[in-house]
Design an enzyme around this catalytic site. Structure first.
Site, PDB file in Angstrom:
ATOM      1  N   HIS A 165      43.953 -27.085 -26.296  1.00  0.00           N
ATOM      2  CA  HIS A 165      43.403 -26.213 -27.318  1.00  0.00           C
ATOM      3  C   HIS A 165      43.249 -27.580 -28.548  1.00  0.00           C
ATOM      4  CE1 HIS A 165      45.054 -22.260 -26.479  1.00  0.00           C
ATOM      5  NE2 HIS A 165      43.744 -22.053 -26.453  1.00  0.00           N
ATOM      6  N   CYS A 259      50.300 -23.114 -33.559  1.00  0.00           N
ATOM      7  CA  CYS A 259      49.988 -22.146 -32.273  1.00  0.00           C
ATOM      8  C   CYS A 259      50.494 -20.676 -32.907  1.00  0.00           C
ATOM      9  CB  CYS A 259      50.458 -22.398 -31.193  1.00  0.00           C
ATOM     10  SG  CYS A 259      49.817 -23.737 -30.312  1.00  0.00           S
TER      11      CYS A 259
HETATM   12  N1  ARG Z   1      50.861 -20.551 -23.386  1.00  0.00           N
HETATM   13  C1  ARG Z   1      49.728 -20.345 -24.286  1.00  0.00           C
HETATM   14  C2  ARG Z   1      48.485 -20.628 -23.598  1.00  0.00           C
HETATM   15  O1  ARG Z   1      48.485 -21.624 -22.694  1.00  0.00           O
HETATM   16  C3  ARG Z   1      50.001 -21.158 -25.384  1.00  0.00           C
HETATM   17  C4  ARG Z   1      48.998 -21.231 -26.444  1.00  0.00           C
HETATM   18  C5  ARG Z   1      49.141 -22.250 -27.484  1.00  0.00           C
HETATM   19  N2  ARG Z   1      48.297 -21.660 -28.819  1.00  0.00           N
HETATM   20  C6  ARG Z   1      47.616 -22.625 -29.181  1.00  0.00           C
HETATM   21  N3  ARG Z   1      47.010 -22.317 -30.421  1.00  0.00           N
HETATM   22  N4  ARG Z   1      47.231 -24.057 -29.053  1.00  0.00           N
HETATM   23  O2  ARG Z   1      47.345 -20.112 -23.869  1.00  0.00           O
END
Ligand code: ARG
Length: 271
Positions: A165, A259
């Site tokens: 991300h 996150c």
């Molecule tokens: N386990 C989640 C996923 O893989 C983690 C999300 C983390 N969120 C972020 N904004 N980076 O989607």
């Protein structure tokens, strides 16, 4: 540097677990201390309150262990909330839960036409919307974001699966400054970032590997993982006040402070 008080949405990790793997941080066979995850999350929430931010909470839903990552629930700018569409079926049911919250809170809601993981991949930096693609949010979603919000969208190609991300590879410090890990981006996107942000802070791989870039800044205070010591020192050199927080349990799902935090931008005045 002036701090802006922020309006934030968070989701208590009541049902947090790592029982599937949709990014390289997640290992369903490794132990997770869910009670510790809740305590760590409460510390983060407390830090925001102490900084004078307003924190709203969305009710967690059983069976959605990643719902704690509120940044993925939407993108909210100028009172408009763009709902999300997850890449992975395991997270699909989070989207309507967040959408319903935005509607109940009175935001003007827009529905995504493509995979779009919200503020995980969409960060407002001054008058530019920085938008990541490569792993989650589809490139086609970027055009819709520009149409809905009316900010020029800058597409950034992510190339390292650990930094899946945009908010794991880049953090917005204030209207003019960002910090990022150059190697997390394609050569062309690195050139774009150099052009837009010649004074950016370049993070080290050691910082990024503890999700140090998954930070939340109010323009003066930067809340970041306590393990990101190089980055904290670099930020203090630039005049920011750093506040370390330990989210070791949530990191097992690939998440950090940012996150867990969705910015709710009501309108021009609270941009
Ligand atoms: N386990 C989640 C996923 O893989 C983690 C999300 C983390 N969120 C972020 N904004 N980076 O989607």
């Amino acid at each position: 540097m002036d701090a802006t008080s922020q309006h934030l949405l968070m989701c208590r990790p009541t049902y947090f677990a790592v029982d599937y793997a949709i990014n390289p941080w997640m290992d369903p066979s490794a132990p997770v201390d869910a009670a510790l995850a809740v305590r760590q999350w409460e510390q983060l929430r407390q830090i925001y309150s102490d900084l004078g931010h307003t924190v709203e909470e969305i009710t967690p839903v059983p069976g959605l262990p990643d719902m704690v990552f509120a940044a993925n629930g939407g993108t909210v700018i100028d009172g408009k909330a763009m709902a999300v569409q997850f890449r992975d079926p395991q997270r699909a049911d989070e989207a309507p839960a967040y959408r319903a919250w935005f509607e109940a809170a009175g935001f003007e809601v827009y529905d995504p036409k493509h995979v779009n993981e919200g503020e995980g991949d969409v960060l407002l930096a001054g008058d530019h919307l920085l938008a990541g693609t490569g792993f989650r949010t589809a490139h086609a979603a970027h055009a819709q974001l520009q149409e809905v919000f009316g900010y020029p969208v800058v597409t950034l190609q992510l190339v390292d699966p650990r930094f899946y991300h945009l908010d794991t590879a880049l953090t917005v410090l204030d209207e003019l400054t960002v910090a990022y890990l150059p190697e997390a981006f394609s050569p062309g996107s690195q050139a774009v970032l150099r052009r837009l942000f010649p004074d950016a802070v370049h993070a080290t791989m050691a910082d990024a590997e503890v999700l140090g870039l998954n930070a939340v800044s109010d323009g003066r205070h930067v809340v970041l993982p306590v393990q990101a010591t190089d980055l904290a020192a670099a930020l203090r050199d630039r005049g920011y006040e750093t506040i370390g927080v330990d989210l070791s349990e949530l990191r097992k799902a690939g998440g950090g402070p940012k996150c867990c935090t969705l910015r709710l931008r009501q309108g021009k005045a609270s941009k």
